[in-house]
Design an enzyme around this catalytic site. Structure first.
Site, PDB file in Angstrom:
ATOM      1  N   TYR A   1     -34.132 111.005  19.660  1.00 13.89           N
ATOM      2  CA  TYR A   1     -32.693 110.948  20.037  1.00 13.89           C
ATOM      3  C   TYR A   1     -32.205 112.436  19.614  1.00 13.89           C
ATOM      4  O   TYR A   1     -30.896 112.691  20.207  1.00 13.89           O
ATOM      5  CB  TYR A   1     -31.970 110.034  19.478  1.00 13.89           C
ATOM      6  CG  TYR A   1     -32.445 108.635  19.781  1.00 13.89           C
ATOM      7  CD1 TYR A   1     -33.359 108.348  20.977  1.00 13.89           C
ATOM      8  CD2 TYR A   1     -31.941 107.515  19.265  1.00 13.89           C
ATOM      9  CE1 TYR A   1     -33.697 106.802  21.323  1.00 13.89           C
ATOM     10  CE2 TYR A   1     -32.332 106.196  19.435  1.00 13.89           C
ATOM     11  CZ  TYR A   1     -33.146 105.979  20.583  1.00 13.89           C
ATOM     12  OH  TYR A   1     -33.805 104.760  20.803  1.00 13.89           O
TER      13      TYR A   1
ATOM     14  N   LYS B   1     -47.128 104.962  16.301  1.00 11.91           N
ATOM     15  CA  LYS B   1     -48.080 104.801  17.288  1.00 11.91           C
ATOM     16  C   LYS B   1     -49.201 105.776  17.198  1.00 11.91           C
ATOM     17  O   LYS B   1     -49.168 106.894  18.196  1.00 11.91           O
ATOM     18  CB  LYS B   1     -46.997 105.113  18.686  1.00 11.91           C
ATOM     19  CG  LYS B   1     -47.810 104.952  19.957  1.00 11.91           C
ATOM     20  CD  LYS B   1     -48.105 103.510  20.179  1.00 11.91           C
ATOM     21  CE  LYS B   1     -49.059 103.296  21.537  1.00 11.91           C
ATOM     22  NZ  LYS B   1     -49.566 101.842  21.861  1.00 11.91           N
TER      23      LYS B   1
ATOM     24  N   ASP C   1     -46.430  98.678  19.107  1.00 13.55           N
ATOM     25  CA  ASP C   1     -46.465  97.447  20.210  1.00 13.55           C
ATOM     26  C   ASP C   1     -47.099  96.125  19.352  1.00 13.55           C
ATOM     27  O   ASP C   1     -46.452  95.192  19.863  1.00 13.55           O
ATOM     28  CB  ASP C   1     -47.456  97.750  21.274  1.00 13.55           C
ATOM     29  CG  ASP C   1     -48.836  98.722  20.897  1.00 13.55           C
ATOM     30  OD1 ASP C   1     -48.726  99.199  19.711  1.00 13.55           O
ATOM     31  OD2 ASP C   1     -49.426  99.036  21.461  1.00 13.55           O
TER      32      ASP C   1
ATOM     33  N   ASP D   1     -34.789 101.591  16.376  1.00  4.58           N
ATOM     34  CA  ASP D   1     -33.724 100.975  17.220  1.00  4.58           C
ATOM     35  C   ASP D   1     -33.999  99.962  17.852  1.00  4.58           C
ATOM     36  O   ASP D   1     -33.281  98.776  17.935  1.00  4.58           O
ATOM     37  CB  ASP D   1     -33.264 102.406  18.333  1.00  4.58           C
ATOM     38  CG  ASP D   1     -32.045 101.808  18.985  1.00  4.58           C
ATOM     39  OD1 ASP D   1     -31.452 101.162  18.688  1.00  4.58           O
ATOM     40  OD2 ASP D   1     -31.768 102.589  19.800  1.00  4.58           O
TER      41      ASP D   1
ATOM     42  N   ASP E   1     -33.263  95.479  16.912  1.00  5.61           N
ATOM     43  CA  ASP E   1     -32.335  94.645  17.808  1.00  5.61           C
ATOM     44  C   ASP E   1     -33.321  93.444  18.088  1.00  5.61           C
ATOM     45  O   ASP E   1     -32.612  92.359  18.212  1.00  5.61           O
ATOM     46  CB  ASP E   1     -32.036  95.343  19.079  1.00  5.61           C
ATOM     47  CG  ASP E   1     -30.680  96.158  18.919  1.00  5.61           C
ATOM     48  OD1 ASP E   1     -30.126  96.460  18.086  1.00  5.61           O
ATOM     49  OD2 ASP E   1     -30.331  96.629  20.382  1.00  5.61           O
TER      50      ASP E   1
END
Ligand code: NAD
Length: 361
Positions: A146, A195, A227, A251, A255
């Protein structure tokens, strides 16, 4: 001990829910012999009304001089409140970005707690969530995809968009230290999510996290691919204590986790910088649709205050007392309207605060 708290109530339901959190802190103070002094500061729409901008430099400076910040929520209704006629960097929510950046708050903490009493709000099967669960995300907040270089341009006749995921070892180390410090105040388990089978940034991430882990021999460190973590959160959420991860993974996963806990009115959060300074706030917004009606659930803000006691002030017994009081009030059958179910007793914002404070005293 004496603590100085910057109190930023903000807009909408902010003043109502912060008032209840302070009520609970007063009860903690009288039971455990602490005093909490508040400096009232403006941020968001109310600051635009008073000073023409969502967060003044002076307010930022004063907030930074406190021991920590208790925040309600900021913002209003687009198309209704005149704040949204201003350019984006002058709107209420810009105050949030400015305060996080200005105070170097790089570690976002978001607990995912399912209280047994509210397990009906959880979409997972009973056998998975029986007894509830309680884990927390330590998400890096100021680096990664980001904040990396990005552009869209034509390359060899093809429109191409590029986002850059960059982390340096210093950024990884400081969030890892926070995650291990948090784990020391909890069940002493860190699961670092990355990852690393694909990304270079993840390989550096796991290497630095493993180095930091050497300073915390009491904490058990595991690594999980992102994942797999997305699956494990719904398959077996009880396995987690602290999930440490980078900005974008955090993020998305946080959620996902908040969805399985049920109600928005119960979710606390914090943003920490280096050391013990932090800003504590509910995960939800300013809920202008119910502001001033004594309908808001103050529990997310009250649990944010408990996080402040635990993570900024190191008052673990006091934080436990607040969390136990919340559990007890739920067990006694009291509910604000957002978490109301058949056979329970509906109460307003102020009464919920009174009940929780009463249990602490
Ligand atoms: P919201 O979280 O304010 O509200 C979403 C829905 O949940 C509403 O129906 C609201 O009534 C309900 N709700 C939220 N908190 C509740 C509580 N404690 N008790 C009972 N019900 C609750 O999200 P939104 O409506 O998308 O945003 C409203 C304003 O809040 C906007 O201006 C937005 O920008 C702002 N916002 C601020 C923050 C923050 O200050 N950190 C975060 C998110 C949104």
């Amino acid at each position: 001990m004496d603590y100085k708290i910057a109190s930023i109530s903000g807009d909408g339901i902010g003043p109502e829910i912060v008032r209840e959190a302070k009520k609970v802190l007063e009860a903690v103070g009288s039971r455990f012999g602490h005093s909490f002094a508040y400096e009232e500061l403006l941020m968001g729409g109310c600051s635009i009304d008073a000073y023409g901008e969502p967060l003044t430099d002076e307010t930022l400076e004063r907030a930074g001089k406190s021991d920590s910040i208790l925040l309600g929520a900021v913002g209003g209704r687009v198309g209704v409140d005149s704040w949204y006629e201003l350019p984006p960097d002058k709107r209420p929510e810009a105050g949030l970005l400015k305060i996080r950046k200005g105070l170097g708050l790089f570690c976002n903490l978001r607990p995912a707690i399912l209280f047994e009493e509210l397990s009906r709000a959880c979409p997972l099967k009973d056998e998975i969530v029986e007894g509830g669960f309680d884990f927390i995300f330590a998400r890096e907040l100021t680096g990664g995809l980001y904040f990396g270089e990005r552009y869209t341009k034509e390359i060899d006749g093809v429109m191409t968009a590029v986002d850059t995921l960059k982390y340096d070892e210093r950024e990884i180390r400081r969030i890892a230290v926070q995650a291990f410090e948090i784990a020391m105040k909890r069940r002493k388990k860190v699961c670092s999510v990355d990852k690393a089978n694909v990304l270079d940034s993840s390989r550096l991430w796991s290497k630095v996290v493993a180095e930091v882990a050497k300073d915390y021999p009491e904490v058990e460190l595991t690594n999980m691919l992102v994942d797999n973590c997305a699956m494990q959160i719904v398959r077996d959420p009880k396995q987690f204590d602290v999930i440490l991860t980078e900005n974008m993974f955090g993020d998305i996963l946080s959620d996902e986790a908040s969805m399985v806990t049920g109600s928005l009115g119960m979710l606390s959060s914090a943003s920490l910088g280096e050391g013990s300074f932090g800003m504590y706030e509910p995960s939800h917004g300013s809920a202008p649709d119910i502001a001033g009606q004594d309908k808001a659930n103050p529990i997310a803000t009250i649990l944010s205050a408990a996080m402040m006691l635990r993570y900024s002030f190191g008052l673990l017994e006091e934080a436990d007392a607040v969390e136990d009081a919340v559990k007890q009030v739920l067990k006694d059958g009291y509910r604000t309207v957002d978490i109301m179910s058949e056979g329970k007793t509906q109460v307003g914002t102020a009464q919920m605060g009174d009940l929780i404070a009463g249990h602490i005293r």
